[in-house]
Design a protein around this motif. Sequence first.
Motif, short mmCIF file in Angstrom:
data_model
loop_
_atom_site.label_atom_id
_atom_site.label_comp_id
_atom_site.label_asym_id
_atom_site.label_seq_id
_atom_site.Cartn_x
_atom_site.Cartn_y
_atom_site.Cartn_z
N LEU A 34 0.84 -1.21 0.00
CA LEU A 34 0.00 0.00 0.00
C LEU A 34 0.87 1.25 0.00
O LEU A 34 0.59 2.23 -0.68
N PHE A 156 -6.18 9.56 1.34
CA PHE A 156 -6.58 10.96 1.55
C PHE A 156 -5.51 11.67 2.39
O PHE A 156 -5.77 12.03 3.55
N TYR A 206 -3.39 -8.28 -4.88
CA TYR A 206 -3.63 -6.99 -5.54
C TYR A 206 -4.23 -7.20 -6.93
O TYR A 206 -4.97 -6.36 -7.42
N GLY A 209 -8.05 -9.23 -5.82
CA GLY A 209 -8.95 -8.77 -4.76
C GLY A 209 -10.04 -7.86 -5.28
O GLY A 209 -9.80 -6.99 -6.10
N ARG A 210 -11.29 -8.06 -4.80
CA ARG A 210 -12.41 -7.19 -5.18
C ARG A 210 -12.52 -6.01 -4.21
O ARG A 210 -13.20 -5.03 -4.48
N SER A 211 -11.89 -6.16 -3.05
CA SER A 211 -11.91 -5.11 -2.03
C SER A 211 -10.69 -5.35 -1.14
O SER A 211 -9.99 -6.35 -1.31
N TRP A 212 -10.45 -4.44 -0.21
CA TRP A 212 -9.30 -4.59 0.68
C TRP A 212 -9.45 -5.85 1.53
O TRP A 212 -8.53 -6.65 1.67
N SER A 215 -8.93 -8.91 -0.44
CA SER A 215 -7.50 -9.06 -0.78
C SER A 215 -6.71 -9.61 0.41
O SER A 215 -5.79 -10.41 0.23
N ILE B 84 -4.69 0.15 -5.95
CA ILE B 84 -4.91 -0.38 -4.60
C ILE B 84 -6.28 -1.06 -4.56
O ILE B 84 -7.27 -0.45 -4.97
N PRO B 85 -6.33 -2.32 -4.11
CA PRO B 85 -7.60 -3.06 -4.20
C PRO B 85 -8.61 -2.64 -3.14
O PRO B 85 -8.86 -3.36 -2.17
N LEU B 86 -9.17 -1.48 -3.36
CA LEU B 86 -10.16 -0.94 -2.42
C LEU B 86 -11.49 -0.81 -3.15
O LEU B 86 -11.51 -0.43 -4.32
N SER B 87 -12.59 -1.12 -2.49
CA SER B 87 -13.90 -0.92 -3.12
C SER B 87 -14.36 0.51 -2.84
O SER B 87 -13.85 1.18 -1.94
N GLU B 90 -15.44 0.89 0.70
CA GLU B 90 -14.31 0.99 1.65
C GLU B 90 -13.66 2.37 1.60
O GLU B 90 -13.23 2.90 2.62
N LEU B 91 -13.62 2.96 0.39
CA LEU B 91 -13.05 4.31 0.26
C LEU B 91 -13.84 5.31 1.10
O LEU B 91 -13.28 6.12 1.83
N ALA B 111 -19.82 -1.00 -4.83
CA ALA B 111 -19.38 -2.41 -4.83
C ALA B 111 -18.20 -2.63 -5.76
O ALA B 111 -17.61 -3.72 -5.76
N ARG B 112 -17.86 -1.62 -6.57
CA ARG B 112 -16.80 -1.84 -7.55
C ARG B 112 -15.43 -1.47 -6.98
O ARG B 112 -15.30 -0.61 -6.12
N ARG B 113 -14.42 -2.16 -7.53
CA ARG B 113 -13.04 -1.85 -7.14
C ARG B 113 -12.62 -0.54 -7.82
O ARG B 113 -13.06 -0.25 -8.93
N LEU B 114 -11.76 0.24 -7.15
CA LEU B 114 -11.40 1.56 -7.67
C LEU B 114 -10.80 1.47 -9.07
O LEU B 114 -10.99 2.38 -9.89
N GLU B 116 -11.73 -0.17 -11.44
CA GLU B 116 -12.79 -0.32 -12.45
C GLU B 116 -13.53 1.00 -12.68
O GLU B 116 -14.44 1.06 -13.49
#
Lengths: 268, 191
Positions: A34, A156, A206, A209-212, A215, B84-87, B90-91, B111-114, B116
């Motif tokens: 990260l 951020f 990475y 993963g669909r989300s943190w 992942s 970065i695998p964040l949805s 989550e952001l 629901a989508r990854r950033l 995308e």
Amino acid sequence: MNWTAMFDPMFFIPFSTGLLVAAVLPILGMYLRLREEWLAALAFAQLAAAGSLGAAILGLPVLIGGLGVSGIAAAAKAWLVRSGNNGYAILMVAGWGASILMLANAPLADHLGHALFDGQLYFTGLSNLWSMAAFALVAAMLMRWLSGKLLLERMFPDFFRARGLSATRFHLLFDLMVAGGLALATASIGVMAAFALVFIPTMIAYQWGRSWRHSLVIATLVSVVAYVVAFEIALVEDQPFGPVLVLSLVVAASIGWSLKKLSSGSRG
Amino acid sequence: MTLSSHCIELDHLEAGYDRAVVGPLSFALDAGEIVALWGPNGSGKTTAMNAIGGGARVFAGEVRKRPGLRVSHQHQNPLSLRDIPLSGRELLALTSSDAAALPASLQPLLARRLSELSGGQLQLLQVWACLTAPVDVVMLDEPTNNVDAAGVALLQQVIARARDSRGVLLVSHDRRFVEALDARIVEVYRR
């Protein structure tokens, strides 16, 4: 899998120690990636090896030597260099240079040197297991608290600063935790295997993963499965554990890349 | 930094990084209003905003804040962060933002990854994350960058709504956007 052998204390202790290492390191790796500081894993592993060798030469406990040197390096790096891989690259070559010089000039450290660089998991004892278990517990609690702050600071940075939060303090705490984890892992599975457990499962996570949260699960699963497979192969084939683990992770990475290429090809 | 009865008050602020590049600049921001910093490229609008957020150095003058003031600050992040695998959900959670109140047209992004999302979609989510965070003052630096016409219209609505409960400080090169928000304009000149 030869499960009966797992309950023999001779294998149970190394297996359990390695399993904890395989569960914890990818989590730390996710946050290192990260921050684009994945080289930290190799730097701290090399320094831990140098510290352990130095301690062995001085007749001190090797775990203390590894933890001490990597911990001091983490604090010094946080003070001297704000972020990025530059500081870790310097620490990595320093650790490598010191280790090779100690091995060349202190033949007594040769056996330990082989264990640290080859990754001889089967020689780990109860002290390694309890140290790693305690570390895993502390890391789990600390990461629950630190995770949101590290992610917020990365995504951020201006928001983080405007809220009056200190990135330096959180980075130092995280760096110390990574240094501690890598030092304990290096003492059990060796330098390159420790680095590979930080680097490769997170690279796959990475990609997929669909989300943190998703992942984190992928990274841990890849790491644990690769570890169990490597333990069994090394045991049955009587091979040094470290290289077998590294190669099993490389196979996992290749499978990950191939599947990704196939899935993107089928979409295109 | 001293305290103020306003949310934020700049008193002859001169700010920069290695040296002062903006100021002297004086204005105050209160809850319920939108202030837009306006000036040509390189005039130091972003630097002035960074000085309030703590990211630039104050060389002279003062930034005063109301005791206990909570500030959110957004500027466009590099697109590399999308790896970065964040949805989306989550952001928004990172700033304790209100995901449930996100406009219906943006709900599918949660629901989508950033990776995308388009640059504009990511920008909208980042602005929303700062706008609906539990803060007293929102600072937005070029919120309309990469955003299409529908997105700009949406931003106008949500920023205007945010004014009801907080102060908004804005940097934008889009004069029509600033005027549509009925923002008080503060001219900024390079030293």
